[in-house]
Design a protein around this motif. Sequence first.
Motif, PDB file in Angstrom:
ATOM      1  N   GLU A  88      -4.547   4.109  -3.201  1.00 33.89           N
ATOM      2  CA  GLU A  88      -5.671   5.021  -3.044  1.00 33.89           C
ATOM      3  C   GLU A  88      -6.986   4.258  -2.932  1.00 33.89           C
ATOM      4  OE1 GLU A  88      -5.847   8.225  -2.563  1.00 33.89           O
ATOM      5  OE2 GLU A  88      -3.661   8.400  -2.522  1.00 33.89           O
ATOM      6  N   GLY A  89      -7.128   3.191  -3.707  1.00 33.70           N
ATOM      7  CA  GLY A  89      -8.338   2.386  -3.600  1.00 33.70           C
ATOM      8  C   GLY A  89      -8.472   1.726  -2.239  1.00 33.70           C
ATOM      9  N   SER A  90      -7.369   1.198  -1.719  1.00 35.07           N
ATOM     10  CA  SER A  90      -7.398   0.594  -0.382  1.00 35.07           C
ATOM     11  C   SER A  90      -7.732   1.628   0.680  1.00 35.07           C
ATOM     12  CB  SER A  90      -6.041  -0.048  -0.079  1.00 35.07           C
ATOM     13  OG  SER A  90      -5.724  -1.033  -1.037  1.00 35.07           O
ATOM     14  N   ARG A  91      -7.196   2.843   0.506  1.00 34.35           N
ATOM     15  CA  ARG A  91      -7.471   3.901   1.483  1.00 34.35           C
ATOM     16  C   ARG A  91      -8.940   4.295   1.466  1.00 34.35           C
ATOM     17  NH1 ARG A  91      -3.419   8.386   0.573  1.00 34.35           N
ATOM     18  NH2 ARG A  91      -2.084   6.678   1.280  1.00 34.35           N
ATOM     19  N   ARG A  92      -9.534   4.356   0.287  1.00 38.42           N
ATOM     20  CA  ARG A  92     -10.958   4.681   0.206  1.00 38.42           C
ATOM     21  C   ARG A  92     -11.809   3.606   0.869  1.00 38.42           C
ATOM     22  NH1 ARG A  92      -9.535   6.607  -5.023  1.00 38.42           N
ATOM     23  NH2 ARG A  92     -10.056   4.552  -5.912  1.00 38.42           N
ATOM     24  N   VAL A  93     -11.417   2.347   0.700  1.00 39.68           N
ATOM     25  CA  VAL A  93     -12.168   1.258   1.335  1.00 39.68           C
ATOM     26  C   VAL A  93     -12.054   1.337   2.855  1.00 39.68           C
ATOM     27  CG1 VAL A  93     -12.277  -1.245   1.615  1.00 39.68           C
ATOM     28  CG2 VAL A  93     -11.973  -0.268  -0.655  1.00 39.68           C
ATOM     29  N   VAL A 103      -1.786  -1.713   3.518  1.00 36.22           N
ATOM     30  CA  VAL A 103      -1.690  -1.281   2.127  1.00 36.22           C
ATOM     31  C   VAL A 103      -2.158   0.164   1.984  1.00 36.22           C
ATOM     32  CG1 VAL A 103      -2.597  -1.677  -0.196  1.00 36.22           C
ATOM     33  CG2 VAL A 103      -1.914  -3.613   1.217  1.00 36.22           C
ATOM     34  N   ALA A 104      -3.196   0.536   2.733  1.00 33.72           N
ATOM     35  CA  ALA A 104      -3.689   1.916   2.670  1.00 33.72           C
ATOM     36  C   ALA A 104      -2.660   2.924   3.171  1.00 33.72           C
ATOM     37  CB  ALA A 104      -4.982   2.044   3.475  1.00 33.72           C
ATOM     38  N   HIS A 105      -1.715   2.466   4.002  1.00 31.43           N
ATOM     39  CA  HIS A 105      -0.644   3.331   4.506  1.00 31.43           C
ATOM     40  C   HIS A 105       0.695   3.014   3.852  1.00 31.43           C
ATOM     41  CE1 HIS A 105      -3.688   3.776   7.671  1.00 31.43           C
ATOM     42  NE2 HIS A 105      -3.087   4.903   8.013  1.00 31.43           N
ATOM     43  N   ALA A 106       0.665   2.407   2.666  1.00 32.60           N
ATOM     44  CA  ALA A 106       1.916   2.004   2.035  1.00 32.60           C
ATOM     45  C   ALA A 106       2.791   3.208   1.696  1.00 32.60           C
ATOM     46  CB  ALA A 106       1.626   1.199   0.764  1.00 32.60           C
ATOM     47  N   ASP A 107       2.178   4.345   1.373  1.00 35.28           N
ATOM     48  CA  ASP A 107       2.969   5.527   1.040  1.00 35.28           C
ATOM     49  C   ASP A 107       3.423   6.294   2.271  1.00 35.28           C
ATOM     50  OD1 ASP A 107       0.391   6.136   1.680  1.00 35.28           O
ATOM     51  OD2 ASP A 107       0.221   7.831   0.277  1.00 35.28           O
ATOM     52  N   ARG A 108       2.915   5.943   3.425  1.00 35.92           N
ATOM     53  CA  ARG A 108       3.319   6.580   4.692  1.00 35.92           C
ATOM     54  C   ARG A 108       3.245   5.542   5.816  1.00 35.92           C
ATOM     55  NH1 ARG A 108      -1.973   8.256   6.587  1.00 35.92           N
ATOM     56  NH2 ARG A 108      -3.463   8.066   4.884  1.00 35.92           N
ATOM     57  N   PRO A 109       4.091   4.526   5.788  1.00 36.46           N
ATOM     58  CA  PRO A 109       4.012   3.434   6.780  1.00 36.46           C
ATOM     59  C   PRO A 109       4.272   3.898   8.196  1.00 36.46           C
ATOM     60  CG  PRO A 109       6.017   3.262   5.463  1.00 36.46           C
ATOM     61  CD  PRO A 109       5.182   4.309   4.823  1.00 36.46           C
ATOM     62  N   TRP A 110       5.033   4.977   8.357  1.00 36.34           N
ATOM     63  CA  TRP A 110       5.306   5.456   9.716  1.00 36.34           C
ATOM     64  C   TRP A 110       4.023   5.930  10.402  1.00 36.34           C
ATOM     65  CZ3 TRP A 110       7.168   7.292   5.137  1.00 36.34           C
ATOM     66  CH2 TRP A 110       6.600   8.473   4.648  1.00 36.34           C
ATOM     67  N   ASP A 111       3.052   6.431   9.640  1.00 36.61           N
ATOM     68  CA  ASP A 111       1.783   6.830  10.233  1.00 36.61           C
ATOM     69  C   ASP A 111       1.002   5.624  10.743  1.00 36.61           C
ATOM     70  OD1 ASP A 111       2.314   9.454   9.739  1.00 36.61           O
ATOM     71  OD2 ASP A 111       1.099   9.596   7.913  1.00 36.61           O
ATOM     72  N   PHE A 112       1.130   4.501  10.057  1.00 40.19           N
ATOM     73  CA  PHE A 112       0.425   3.288  10.497  1.00 40.19           C
ATOM     74  C   PHE A 112       0.954   2.813  11.842  1.00 40.19           C
ATOM     75  CE2 PHE A 112       0.029  -1.313  10.763  1.00 40.19           C
ATOM     76  CZ  PHE A 112      -1.328  -1.495  10.523  1.00 40.19           C
ATOM     77  N   PHE A 113       2.269   2.722  11.992  1.00 42.82           N
ATOM     78  CA  PHE A 113       2.849   2.207  13.226  1.00 42.82           C
ATOM     79  C   PHE A 113       2.911   3.267  14.321  1.00 42.82           C
ATOM     80  CE2 PHE A 113       4.569  -0.634   9.950  1.00 42.82           C
ATOM     81  CZ  PHE A 113       4.222  -1.854  10.495  1.00 42.82           C
ATOM     82  N   ARG A 114       2.601   4.500  13.994  1.00 40.66           N
ATOM     83  CA  ARG A 114       2.547   5.542  15.013  1.00 40.66           C
ATOM     84  C   ARG A 114       1.245   5.484  15.807  1.00 40.66           C
ATOM     85  NH1 ARG A 114       3.215  11.275  12.531  1.00 40.66           N
ATOM     86  NH2 ARG A 114       5.065  10.197  11.708  1.00 40.66           N
ATOM     87  N   ASP A 115       0.230   4.859  15.224  1.00 42.08           N
ATOM     88  CA  ASP A 115      -1.071   4.765  15.879  1.00 42.08           C
ATOM     89  C   ASP A 115      -1.063   3.598  16.862  1.00 42.08           C
ATOM     90  OD1 ASP A 115      -3.672   4.756  16.655  1.00 42.08           O
ATOM     91  OD2 ASP A 115      -4.532   4.664  14.652  1.00 42.08           O
ATOM     92  N   PRO A 116      -1.301   3.830  18.173  1.00 44.41           N
ATOM     93  CA  PRO A 116      -1.290   2.718  19.142  1.00 44.41           C
ATOM     94  C   PRO A 116      -2.353   1.663  18.839  1.00 44.41           C
ATOM     95  CG  PRO A 116      -1.176   4.839  20.261  1.00 44.41           C
ATOM     96  CD  PRO A 116      -1.490   5.131  18.829  1.00 44.41           C
ATOM     97  N   TRP A 117      -3.487   2.073  18.289  1.00 43.94           N
ATOM     98  CA  TRP A 117      -4.529   1.099  17.976  1.00 43.94           C
ATOM     99  C   TRP A 117      -4.067   0.137  16.889  1.00 43.94           C
ATOM    100  CZ3 TRP A 117      -8.408   0.345  21.105  1.00 43.94           C
ATOM    101  CH2 TRP A 117      -8.846   1.386  21.921  1.00 43.94           C
ATOM    102  N   ASN A 118      -3.334   0.637  15.910  1.00 42.79           N
ATOM    103  CA  ASN A 118      -2.804  -0.250  14.869  1.00 42.79           C
ATOM    104  C   ASN A 118      -1.813  -1.252  15.454  1.00 42.79           C
ATOM    105  OD1 ASN A 118      -4.301   0.960  12.836  1.00 42.79           O
ATOM    106  ND2 ASN A 118      -2.703   2.464  12.379  1.00 42.79           N
ATOM    107  N   LEU A 119      -0.954  -0.781  16.355  1.00 45.63           N
ATOM    108  CA  LEU A 119      -0.003  -1.685  17.000  1.00 45.63           C
ATOM    109  C   LEU A 119      -0.730  -2.756  17.809  1.00 45.63           C
ATOM    110  CD1 LEU A 119       2.716   0.853  18.212  1.00 45.63           C
ATOM    111  CD2 LEU A 119       2.785  -0.633  16.207  1.00 45.63           C
ATOM    112  N   PHE A 120      -1.776  -2.364  18.502  1.00 50.82           N
ATOM    113  CA  PHE A 120      -2.564  -3.325  19.276  1.00 50.82           C
ATOM    114  C   PHE A 120      -3.215  -4.357  18.355  1.00 50.82           C
ATOM    115  CE2 PHE A 120      -6.707  -4.534  21.094  1.00 50.82           C
ATOM    116  CZ  PHE A 120      -6.279  -5.154  22.256  1.00 50.82           C
TER     117      PHE A 120
END
Length: 307
Positions: A15-20, A77-94
């Motif tokens: 949660e702290g990482s997500r807020r940052v 780390v901010a997406h540790a509880d939902r990693p699929w959302d991180f890799f679903r974003d094309p910008w994150n993959l880029f």
Amino acid sequence: MVDGTAAPKVHAFVEGSRRVVDSGWFGVVVFSVIMANAAVLGVETYSGVVEDWHTELKALEHGFLAIFTAEILLRMVAHADRPWDFFRDPWNLFDVTVVALAFLPITRENATVLRLLRLARVLRAARFLPQIRVVITAIGKSLPGTLSFLLVGTLLLYVYAMVGWVFFADDDPEHYGSIGRAVLTLFLLITLDGLGDAVRAGLEISRWTIVYFASFVLLGSFVLVNLLIGVVINSLEEARAMEEAEKAEPPGPTPVGPTPEPLRARIAAARQALDDLEADLGTTSSACQSLVPTDGDEGRRARVPGG
């Protein structure tokens, strides 16, 4: 016991990482670093500066890479509880691809590839500029329509180039001497560049060439170009709608934890209302039972005259 005490700490860290990551200052800092990286790339085009400041520029490159790596790790780390959302974003993959490739030995040994990767980091600035992000998304969504446009445009160019070669090859071999020259000439005419000279040269051959040029300009410059503009505008609207839909979506799943105070108050009020309703129903039932006559009451009524 260890898992029970570690889970809240991990949750708090995420949660702290997500807020940052979601804070405004974080985006400003990363965007400033990207712009500084772009400025250093521009400075390195001057050979004299590279010779005098080679060590300092190398240290800056390592510093930029460390900052970008830390940023990517913090986003993960901010997406540790939902990693699929991180890799679903094309910008994150880029972002992950551009940063990860910089650590490969083959990349570090090839100066040209390394410069291209460093240049690709500049494109990450679009992540922090919503309007540019919408335009890039629209370009990607317009690719299927653009491919259809290219097929139609290629067919139109080929047909008119063959007609031009048949009628103008002998009189104007410089522009229509082969299918390649004819295609190049007509491609330039789509932009209306040199149209006046082409029409005048055609009229010297035959007055009917005006039909050839007028029909080609009408189909190529007006119909096809407006069709392409329509495809891009439609894709731009879809990309803007997608951007607004992403903003409207909740940032993450509902956290599992203690019940919020307002919800607790509502539940307590509902329970109190049910208790009051049960009490009222009990009182009403007792009153109704008191109104029902018993056997003794009926006997006394029988002895009363006129009862």
